[in-house]
Design a protein around this motif. Structure first.
Motif, PDB file in Angstrom:
ATOM      1  N   UNK A 140      26.470  46.630  34.426  1.00 16.65           N
ATOM      2  CA  UNK A 140      27.948  46.390  34.409  1.00 16.65           C
ATOM      3  C   UNK A 140      28.211  44.648  34.587  1.00 16.65           C
ATOM      4  N   UNK A 141      27.474  43.910  34.170  1.00 10.57           N
ATOM      5  CA  UNK A 141      27.755  42.478  34.108  1.00 10.57           C
ATOM      6  C   UNK A 141      28.629  42.447  32.811  1.00 10.57           C
ATOM      7  N   UNK A 142      28.582  43.165  32.169  1.00 12.57           N
ATOM      8  CA  UNK A 142      29.482  42.964  30.705  1.00 12.57           C
ATOM      9  C   UNK A 142      31.084  43.251  31.209  1.00 12.57           C
ATOM     10  N   UNK A 143      31.393  44.275  32.129  1.00  7.86           N
ATOM     11  CA  UNK A 143      32.717  44.262  32.527  1.00  7.86           C
ATOM     12  C   UNK A 143      33.143  42.934  33.194  1.00  7.86           C
ATOM     13  N   UNK A 144      32.654  42.456  34.506  1.00  5.28           N
ATOM     14  CA  UNK A 144      32.959  41.011  34.855  1.00  5.28           C
ATOM     15  C   UNK A 144      33.008  40.006  34.027  1.00  5.28           C
ATOM     16  N   UNK A 145      32.015  39.936  33.341  1.00  9.42           N
ATOM     17  CA  UNK A 145      31.960  38.644  32.185  1.00  9.42           C
ATOM     18  C   UNK A 145      32.895  38.791  31.026  1.00  9.42           C
ATOM     19  N   UNK A 146      33.196  40.171  30.445  1.00  9.09           N
ATOM     20  CA  UNK A 146      34.251  40.196  29.403  1.00  9.09           C
ATOM     21  C   UNK A 146      35.747  40.064  29.874  1.00  9.09           C
ATOM     22  N   UNK A 147      36.095  40.447  31.183  1.00 12.17           N
ATOM     23  CA  UNK A 147      37.309  40.259  31.772  1.00 12.17           C
ATOM     24  C   UNK A 147      37.489  38.818  32.308  1.00 12.17           C
ATOM     25  N   UNK A 148      36.501  38.176  32.624  1.00  7.94           N
ATOM     26  CA  UNK A 148      36.675  36.829  33.087  1.00  7.94           C
ATOM     27  C   UNK A 148      36.847  35.751  31.944  1.00  7.94           C
ATOM     28  N   UNK A 149      36.140  36.314  30.814  1.00  8.74           N
ATOM     29  CA  UNK A 149      36.224  35.617  29.319  1.00  8.74           C
ATOM     30  C   UNK A 149      37.905  35.768  29.068  1.00  8.74           C
ATOM     31  N   UNK A 150      38.296  36.877  28.962  1.00 12.90           N
ATOM     32  CA  UNK A 150      39.384  37.217  28.433  1.00 12.90           C
ATOM     33  C   UNK A 150      40.767  36.205  29.015  1.00 12.90           C
ATOM     34  N   UNK A 151      40.465  36.266  30.466  1.00 13.19           N
ATOM     35  CA  UNK A 151      41.609  35.602  31.356  1.00 13.19           C
ATOM     36  C   UNK A 151      41.295  34.077  31.164  1.00 13.19           C
ATOM     37  N   UNK A 152      40.160  33.842  30.990  1.00  7.65           N
ATOM     38  CA  UNK A 152      39.975  32.226  30.957  1.00  7.65           C
ATOM     39  C   UNK A 152      40.239  31.449  29.481  1.00  7.65           C
ATOM     40  N   UNK A 153      40.031  32.458  28.783  1.00  6.35           N
ATOM     41  CA  UNK A 153      40.192  32.088  27.202  1.00  6.35           C
ATOM     42  C   UNK A 153      41.741  31.942  26.998  1.00  6.35           C
ATOM     43  N   UNK A 154      42.658  32.887  27.642  1.00  9.33           N
ATOM     44  CA  UNK A 154      43.959  32.816  27.659  1.00  9.33           C
ATOM     45  C   UNK A 154      44.552  31.609  28.064  1.00  9.33           C
ATOM     46  N   UNK A 155      43.829  31.155  29.286  1.00  8.13           N
ATOM     47  CA  UNK A 155      44.447  29.787  29.856  1.00  8.13           C
ATOM     48  C   UNK A 155      44.066  28.742  28.910  1.00  8.13           C
ATOM     49  N   UNK A 156      42.781  28.591  28.626  1.00 10.85           N
ATOM     50  CA  UNK A 156      42.549  27.468  27.849  1.00 10.85           C
ATOM     51  C   UNK A 156      43.293  27.364  26.455  1.00 10.85           C
ATOM     52  N   UNK A 157      43.507  28.662  25.807  1.00 10.67           N
ATOM     53  CA  UNK A 157      44.210  28.660  24.505  1.00 10.67           C
ATOM     54  C   UNK A 157      45.696  28.331  24.806  1.00 10.67           C
ATOM     55  N   UNK A 158      46.253  28.734  25.876  1.00  7.68           N
ATOM     56  CA  UNK A 158      47.575  28.051  26.181  1.00  7.68           C
ATOM     57  C   UNK A 158      47.537  26.799  26.024  1.00  7.68           C
ATOM     58  N   UNK A 159      46.565  26.187  26.875  1.00  4.66           N
ATOM     59  CA  UNK A 159      46.610  24.418  26.574  1.00  4.66           C
ATOM     60  C   UNK A 159      46.392  24.092  25.376  1.00  4.66           C
ATOM     61  N   UNK A 160      45.695  24.781  24.551  1.00  2.35           N
ATOM     62  CA  UNK A 160      45.374  24.029  23.293  1.00  2.35           C
ATOM     63  C   UNK A 160      46.756  24.293  22.495  1.00  2.35           C
TER      64      UNK A 160
END
Length: 270
Positions: A140-160
């Motif tokens: 279940x690493x994929x669950x934690x990895x995917x959720x953290x990726x989505x949230x972090x990408x949203x933050x960085x994408x907002x900055x871009x």
């Protein structure tokens, strides 16, 4: 000790609760309704959009029927050994050598392989890659990895996005928000997860040497031919896909290959 998946659930629940409380404080009943809708949107974004984003960005095509690499047979056989449903199998049209996995449940995961990996690795090496990625789903690493990726990408994408609105190509919001994206990933994606998964995969293969040699070779190939990926998704891949061209060192998530091999095999170099 709190595991990665528990951390993710605590973060999601606390974020949703915070939106409800903030909405009520700002607008009472109407604010509470708005806060509830925002919480629903947050969960939909994480659990629906996040899982398919990497597959879509990399133009991954699901393998159905004809499979000249024998991927489906390998996936089904190794999944049966772990008593889990076989994940869906995708191939991306990239010459870089790498593999990744996504999914919010070990009962419904997806494996992705680049065309470069399928063309350059031997049948035995490919089996080691499949075993490694299936273990990530089973743990279940994929669950934690995917959720953290989505949230972090949203933050960085907002900055871009905000930086694109500034004149003269100024960079203000991206440097400001990138550390927040890094923090979200680092709260969930710890190096121990990679070490434990490497060990589990080697036990499934009944050979630490086989997996260690594949990791070593893939790391070298990935460094010489990096892969363009969505922001904050490098930890979803078997080895660092961005190589030396990784622009944001804050978001570097893989442990050094020397450390991984030392942990797996007890010595380095191999």
């Amino acid at each position: 000790m709190i595991n990665n998946n528990t951390k993710v659930w605590i973060f999601i629940l606390s974020s949703s609760l915070a939106l409800l409380i903030l909405g009520y404080q700002m607008g009472e009943r109407l604010g509470l309704l708005i806060g509830f809708l925002l919480a629903v949107l947050l969960n939909l974004f994480v659990f629906i959009y996040g899982e398919s984003r990497v597959l879509a960005k990399l133009n991954a095509q699901r393998i159905k029927g004809q499979d000249s690499w024998g991927l489906i047979d390998k996936v089904e056989r190794l999944s049966a050994q772990l008593s889990m449903p076989a994940p869906a199998v995708y191939v991306t049209p990239h010459s870089s050598v790498n593999a990744f996995c996504v999914g919010h449940s070990w009962k419904r995961g997806s494996l992705g392989f680049t065309a470069g990996l399928l063309n350059k690795l031997t049948d035995e090496e490919l089996e080691a890659v499949v075993a490694h990625q299936i273990c990530h789903i089973r743990r279940l690493d994929t669950f934690a990895f995917s959720v953290s990726s989505t949230l972090a990408n949203s933050v960085v994408g907002l900055g871009q996005f905000l930086d694109n609105l500034l004149p003269y190509n100024l960079q203000f919001f991206m440097p400001l928000l990138s550390p927040i994206g890094w923090l979200i990933i680092k709260m969930v994606v710890v190096e121990k997860s990679f070490f434990e998964n490497d060990l589990m995969a080697s036990e499934l293969l009944e050979s630490r040497n086989k997996l260690g040699e594949v990791l070593w070779r893939m790391e070298g190939l990935a460094q010489t031919q990096p892969l363009e990926i969505p922001a904050c998704t490098s930890h979803l891949f078997m080895v660092n896909p961005e190589g030396f061209k990784q622009k944001n060192l804050f978001l570097k998530s893989h442990p050094a290959i020397e450390v991984r091999l030392q942990k797996l095999m007890g010595y380095y170099p191999i």
